[in-house]
Design a protein around this motif. Structure first.
Motif, PDB file in Angstrom:
ATOM      1  N   LYS A 472      -6.446   5.642   7.142  1.00  0.00           N
ATOM      2  CA  LYS A 472      -6.371   4.033   7.706  1.00  0.00           C
ATOM      3  C   LYS A 472      -5.861   3.316   6.599  1.00  0.00           C
ATOM      4  O   LYS A 472      -5.730   3.512   5.543  1.00  0.00           O
ATOM      5  CB  LYS A 472      -7.842   3.996   7.813  1.00  0.00           C
ATOM      6  N   GLU A 473      -5.224   2.243   7.370  1.00  0.00           N
ATOM      7  CA  GLU A 473      -4.923   1.243   6.611  1.00  0.00           C
ATOM      8  C   GLU A 473      -5.941   0.250   6.147  1.00  0.00           C
ATOM      9  O   GLU A 473      -6.855   0.073   7.033  1.00  0.00           O
ATOM     10  CB  GLU A 473      -3.741   0.278   7.652  1.00  0.00           C
ATOM     11  N   SER A 474      -5.841  -0.470   5.101  1.00  0.00           N
ATOM     12  CA  SER A 474      -6.731  -1.320   4.727  1.00  0.00           C
ATOM     13  C   SER A 474      -6.428  -2.701   5.238  1.00  0.00           C
ATOM     14  O   SER A 474      -5.785  -3.081   6.096  1.00  0.00           O
ATOM     15  CB  SER A 474      -7.213  -1.110   3.333  1.00  0.00           C
ATOM     16  N   ASP A 475      -6.387  -3.834   4.086  1.00  0.00           N
ATOM     17  CA  ASP A 475      -5.802  -5.200   4.121  1.00  0.00           C
ATOM     18  C   ASP A 475      -4.699  -5.424   3.311  1.00  0.00           C
ATOM     19  O   ASP A 475      -4.407  -4.596   2.209  1.00  0.00           O
ATOM     20  CB  ASP A 475      -7.153  -6.159   4.274  1.00  0.00           C
ATOM     21  N   ASN A 476      -3.915  -6.375   3.653  1.00  0.00           N
ATOM     22  CA  ASN A 476      -2.913  -6.801   2.752  1.00  0.00           C
ATOM     23  C   ASN A 476      -1.909  -5.682   2.425  1.00  0.00           C
ATOM     24  O   ASN A 476      -1.317  -5.693   1.180  1.00  0.00           O
ATOM     25  CB  ASN A 476      -3.399  -7.322   1.505  1.00  0.00           C
ATOM     26  N   GLY A 477      -1.831  -4.678   3.548  1.00  0.00           N
ATOM     27  CA  GLY A 477      -0.736  -3.758   3.126  1.00  0.00           C
ATOM     28  C   GLY A 477      -1.385  -2.527   2.597  1.00  0.00           C
ATOM     29  O   GLY A 477      -0.506  -1.539   2.548  1.00  0.00           O
ATOM     30  N   PHE A 478      -2.533  -2.172   2.073  1.00  0.00           N
ATOM     31  CA  PHE A 478      -2.949  -1.237   1.360  1.00  0.00           C
ATOM     32  C   PHE A 478      -3.328   0.005   2.681  1.00  0.00           C
ATOM     33  O   PHE A 478      -3.920  -0.582   3.540  1.00  0.00           O
ATOM     34  CB  PHE A 478      -4.321  -1.586   0.339  1.00  0.00           C
ATOM     35  N   VAL A 479      -3.397   1.043   2.066  1.00  0.00           N
ATOM     36  CA  VAL A 479      -3.596   2.215   2.737  1.00  0.00           C
ATOM     37  C   VAL A 479      -4.763   3.136   2.039  1.00  0.00           C
ATOM     38  O   VAL A 479      -4.515   3.167   1.001  1.00  0.00           O
ATOM     39  CB  VAL A 479      -2.216   2.950   3.032  1.00  0.00           C
ATOM     40  N   ILE A 480      -5.968   3.233   2.680  1.00  0.00           N
ATOM     41  CA  ILE A 480      -6.916   3.969   2.309  1.00  0.00           C
ATOM     42  C   ILE A 480      -6.383   5.766   1.877  1.00  0.00           C
ATOM     43  O   ILE A 480      -6.204   6.285   2.884  1.00  0.00           O
ATOM     44  CB  ILE A 480      -8.037   4.073   3.097  1.00  0.00           C
ATOM     45  N   VAL A 481      -6.510   6.152   0.746  1.00  0.00           N
ATOM     46  CA  VAL A 481      -6.071   7.624   0.452  1.00  0.00           C
ATOM     47  C   VAL A 481      -7.032   8.559  -0.097  1.00  0.00           C
ATOM     48  O   VAL A 481      -6.859   9.755  -0.185  1.00  0.00           O
ATOM     49  CB  VAL A 481      -4.891   7.476  -0.386  1.00  0.00           C
ATOM     50  N   GLY A 482      -8.344   7.934  -0.287  1.00  0.00           N
ATOM     51  CA  GLY A 482      -9.293   8.683  -0.725  1.00  0.00           C
ATOM     52  C   GLY A 482     -10.800   7.983  -0.755  1.00  0.00           C
ATOM     53  O   GLY A 482     -10.502   6.701  -0.910  1.00  0.00           O
ATOM     54  N   ALA A 502       0.883  -0.446  -6.080  1.00  0.00           N
ATOM     55  CA  ALA A 502      -0.417  -0.833  -6.797  1.00  0.00           C
ATOM     56  C   ALA A 502      -1.559   0.239  -6.302  1.00  0.00           C
ATOM     57  O   ALA A 502      -1.277   0.976  -5.067  1.00  0.00           O
ATOM     58  CB  ALA A 502      -1.142  -2.172  -6.223  1.00  0.00           C
ATOM     59  N   LEU A 503      -2.465   0.461  -7.049  1.00  0.00           N
ATOM     60  CA  LEU A 503      -3.671   1.300  -6.771  1.00  0.00           C
ATOM     61  C   LEU A 503      -4.996   0.402  -6.927  1.00  0.00           C
ATOM     62  O   LEU A 503      -5.134  -0.452  -7.833  1.00  0.00           O
ATOM     63  CB  LEU A 503      -3.842   2.508  -7.723  1.00  0.00           C
ATOM     64  N   ARG A 504      -5.719   0.508  -6.031  1.00  0.00           N
ATOM     65  CA  ARG A 504      -7.191  -0.056  -6.230  1.00  0.00           C
ATOM     66  C   ARG A 504      -8.465   0.552  -5.616  1.00  0.00           C
ATOM     67  O   ARG A 504      -8.214   1.203  -4.813  1.00  0.00           O
ATOM     68  CB  ARG A 504      -7.048  -1.452  -5.560  1.00  0.00           C
ATOM     69  N   LEU A 505      -9.596   0.449  -6.323  1.00  0.00           N
ATOM     70  CA  LEU A 505     -10.642   0.765  -6.006  1.00  0.00           C
ATOM     71  C   LEU A 505     -11.538  -0.387  -5.284  1.00  0.00           C
ATOM     72  O   LEU A 505     -11.596  -1.546  -6.012  1.00  0.00           O
ATOM     73  CB  LEU A 505     -11.454   1.407  -6.985  1.00  0.00           C
ATOM     74  N   VAL A 506     -12.060  -0.223  -3.990  1.00  0.00           N
ATOM     75  CA  VAL A 506     -12.915  -1.100  -3.280  1.00  0.00           C
ATOM     76  C   VAL A 506     -13.972  -0.784  -3.112  1.00  0.00           C
ATOM     77  O   VAL A 506     -14.398   0.509  -2.678  1.00  0.00           O
ATOM     78  CB  VAL A 506     -11.972  -1.612  -2.234  1.00  0.00           C
ATOM     79  N   VAL A 507     -15.273  -1.495  -3.487  1.00  0.00           N
ATOM     80  CA  VAL A 507     -16.492  -1.081  -3.454  1.00  0.00           C
ATOM     81  C   VAL A 507     -16.880  -1.699  -1.837  1.00  0.00           C
ATOM     82  O   VAL A 507     -16.943  -3.023  -1.532  1.00  0.00           O
ATOM     83  CB  VAL A 507     -17.709  -1.689  -4.379  1.00  0.00           C
ATOM     84  N   HIS A 508     -17.690  -0.736  -1.118  1.00  0.00           N
ATOM     85  CA  HIS A 508     -18.086  -1.337   0.304  1.00  0.00           C
ATOM     86  C   HIS A 508     -19.706  -1.387   0.401  1.00  0.00           C
ATOM     87  O   HIS A 508     -19.961  -1.871   1.513  1.00  0.00           O
ATOM     88  CB  HIS A 508     -17.640  -0.257   1.237  1.00  0.00           C
ATOM     89  N   SER A 509     -20.308  -1.429  -0.446  1.00  0.00           N
ATOM     90  CA  SER A 509     -21.809  -1.531  -0.599  1.00  0.00           C
ATOM     91  C   SER A 509     -22.389  -1.925  -1.824  1.00  0.00           C
ATOM     92  O   SER A 509     -21.884  -1.531  -2.872  1.00  0.00           O
ATOM     93  CB  SER A 509     -22.656  -0.497   0.097  1.00  0.00           C
TER      94      SER A 509
END
Length: 524
Positions: A472-482, A502-509
C-alpha cells in the motif's frame, strides 16, 4: 472372561492369606516345631510366604497405577477447559519407584498427573528449557527472564525449542494468574506451543513440617531446599520425552544473545564424548544441560535423597557414585568428576534476581564469567541524514545506533511518531532489518509500526509498483513495505521502488512502554 484388576488383586491377597493360615494350622496340629528339621521347614515356608507377599505388593501397586491411569482421563479433561490446552490425556510420570520415596502419593490417585495450564503438547525439539517459578514475596522476574530467552530467536529456532514454565505452587488462582500473564505478554509464543505452563497437583508435596534440620540449617531453609528438590524432579520427569537435551534454568536469569546457537554448536562438538551434563553457567544449578534420556535416573536420585541435602550437592554426589574409586584419593576423584561435566565459556546465563524465593534471603550472585552483554548489533550502513520525533534517553541517540556505536532508546512513542532516514543521493537498497528491544529490556519494542520507503523517482516508481505489488501507498509518496512483528521488521525492497530516497518508521498507536532499537541494517 475378563477379570477386573481390583478383583485380581483381592484374589491374590486372599490366596496368600489362605496359604499362610494353612501352614500355621498344620504346625499347630503337629504340636509345633520339635526339631531342627521342623524349624528349617518353617523357615523355608516363611521365605516362600515373604516372596508371595512381595509379589502381592507388586501386583497391588500395578493395580493402583492402572486405577490412576483410568482416573487421570477425568483429571486431564478438567484441565482441558483452559484455553490452549491440548485435549489428549495427560499421563503420569514413568517413574516406577517414586512411591518408595514419596509414599504419601499412594493415597491420592492422579497425584502425579501434571496440570497443563498452557501448551500445545510440543515434542521432538532439540532443546527443552525448564524454568521453575514460585510466588515471591517481593519482585517477580519471570516475564523478563522469558523475554530474554525469546529475544533474537529466529523462526526455525523457535520451532526447535520448548520452554516449560513450572509453577511450583498448588494455589490454582495463582497458577492461573501466571499463565494469563504469559499469555498476555507472549501471545504468539503461547499459541504456537513454544511456551508451556504446568503445575503439580495439590497432593504432590508431602508434609514439610516433618522434615528434620540438618547441616545447621533452619527449619525454614530445610523446607525450602527440600521443596526445591521436588520441584526440579517434577520438571525433569515432565520434560523427559519432550526433546533431546534439557537445560535447567531459574526464573530470575538473563540469557546472552545467540545463546541457542552457542549451545547447539557446543553440544554438537561434545555429543560423542562421555559426560553427565554440560555447564553454561558457573552458578548453582543454572544453565546445566542434560541428555533427556538421563533425566529419569537423575530425578530418581534427587527423589531418593530429597530430604537430606541441597540439589547442587546431590548432583555432585551422582558424579561421585558414577566415577569415583573409593580406593583412590580425593584428587583422583575430583579429576574423574571433572571429566563428567564440561564447561562452556563464556557463560550464557547470568543470575539477576536480588530477592531469593526463600523469604528474607537476599542474594547478590553474579557469574563473573558472563562478561558484558552486547545490547546492539552494528552494521555498515550507507551515508544518511537522520531525524526523529522521538526523544532519546541520555546518550542513546539514533545517530549512534546508525553508526554502529550504541543502541537507540526513546521515551514512550505515541501515534504519529516517526524515524526518518534520508539518502542523498538515493541508494539501491535491496532490503532492511530493524530490531527493537534487547536481551535485557525485551519489552521495549516498537508496536503497530510500519516501515516505508520513498522511491527516488516517485511518479515513475509509483506506476510500476501499482502494477507489480500489493503493497500500500502511504502519504507524501511513501510506500509501506513492512511492519514490526514481535519487535522485528525485516524485508526486501522491490526493484520497482529503487533507488530509494528515504526509509522511515511510522508509529500508528500510543505505546505503554519505551522503545529501543538495537539493530538497523540498510541492505545494499
Amino acid at each position: 472372561m475378563r477379570l477386573h484388576p481390583v478383583r485380581c488383586g483381592v484374589l491374590l491377597l486372599a490366596l496368600c492369606c489362605f496359604l499362610s493360615i494353612t501352614w500355621i494350622t498344620s504346625l499347630q496340629e503337629d504340636g509345633g516345631p520339635q526339631s531342627v528339621s521342623e524349624l528349617q521347614t518353617l523357615h523355608k515356608r516363611l521365605l516362600v510366604a515373604e516372596e508371595l507377599g512381595v509379589q502381592v505388593n507388586r501386583d497391588l501397586s500395578s493395580i493402583l497405577e492402572q486405577m490412576k491411569d483410568s482416573s487421570s482421563s477425568s483429571f486431564s479433561s478438567s484441565n482441558s477447559s483452559h484455553p490452549g490446552v491440548p485435549s489428549g490425556k495427560q499421563k503420569t510420570f514413568i517413574q516406577s519407584n517414586i512411591h518408595l520415596y514419596m509414599p504419601h502419593l499412594r493415597e491420592h490417585p492422579g497425584s502425579l498427573v501434571p496440570n497443563v495450564v498452557l501448551g500445545q503438547g510440543r515434542r521432538g525439539v532439540s532443546i527443552v528449557l525448564g524454568v521453575p517459578t514460585v510466588k515471591r514475596a517481593k519482585e517477580s522476574y519471570l516475564v523478563n527472564t522469558l523475554g530474554s530467552l525469546l529475544y533474537g530467536l529466529t523462526a526455525p529456532q523457535r520451532r526447535d525449542v520448548l520452554i516449560i514454565v513450572f509453577v511450583a505452587e498448588t494455589d490454582a488462582d495463582y497458577v492461573g494468574v501466571v499463565a494469563d500473564s504469559i499469555r498476555t505478554n507472549f501471545p504468539q509464543e503461547a499459541q504456537s506451543g513454544l511456551l508451556e505452563v504446568v503445575s503439580p497437583s495439590q497432593y504432590y508435596y508431602p508434609n514439610f513440617s516433618a522434615v528434620r534440620e540438618t547441616f545447621g540449617d533452619t527449619k525454614e531453609r530445610v523446607k525450602w531446599r527440600t521443596k526445591q528438590n521436588l520441584d526440579f524432579s517434577f520438571l525433569m520427569l515432565y520434560a523427559q520425552d519432550k526433546g533431546t537435551y534439557y537445560v535447567q534454568l531459574e526464573d530470575d536469569v538473563l540469557a546472552k544473545a545467540n545463546y541457542y546457537t552457542s549451545m547447539k554448536t557446543y553440544v554438537g562438538q561434545e555429543e560423542s564424548k562421555q559426560w553427565l551434563f554440560l555447564e553454561f553457567s558457573l552458578l548453582g544449578f543454572i544453565g546445566k544441560m542434560f541428555r533427556t534420556r538421563d533425566l529419569p535416573m537423575i530425578a530418581e536420585f534427587f527423589l531418593m535423597f530429597h530430604r537430606d541435602k541441597p540439589i547442587d550437592w546431590l548432583l555432585d554426589h551422582i558424579l561421585w557414585v558414577k566415577v569415583c574409586n573409593p580406593e583412590k584419593d580425593a584428587k583422583d576423584c575430583a579429576k574423574q568428576k571433572e571429566s563428567m561435566k564440561r564447561r562452556f565459556k563464556p557463560s550464557l546465563f547470568q543470575h539477576v534476581g536480588l530477592h531469593s524465593s526463600l523469604p528474607g534471603k537476599v542474594q547478590r550472585l553474579k557469574d563473573k564469567d558472563f562478561g558484558k552483554q552486547t545490547l546492539h548489533t552494528p552494521h555498515s550502513n550507507p551515508a544518511a541524514t537522520l531525524s526523529s520525533s522521538l526523544k532519546h534517553y541520555q546518550m542513546h541517540s539514533l545517530q549512534r545506533l546508525y553508526n554502529g556505536d550504541d543502541f537507540f532508546w526513546a521515551l514512550t512513542p505515541v501515534h504519529g511518531d516517526y524515524i526518518l532516514i534520508n539518502f542523498t543521493p538515493p541508494v539501491h537498497a535491496t532490503g532492511f532489518l530493524f530490531r527493537s528491544g534487547s536481551i535485557e529490556t525485551s519489552g521495549d519494542k516498537f508496536y503497530n509500526t510500519t516501515v516505508e520507503v520513498l522511491p527516488g523517482n516517485v511518479s515513475k516508481a509509483s506506476a510500476k509498483h501499482q502494477k507489480s505489488s500489493h503493497q500500500k501507498e502511504s502519504d507524501n509518496g511513501f510506500v509501506i513495505v513492512g511492519r514490526f512483528e514481535n519487535g522485528v521488521a525485516e524485508g526486501r525492497v522491490d526493484a520497482a521502488l529503487r533507488p530509494v530516497s528515504a526509509l522511515r518508521l511510522v508509529v500508528h498507536s500510543d505505546s505503554d512502554v519505551w522503545a529501543l532499537l538495537s539493530e538497523v541494517h540498510v541492505k545494499l
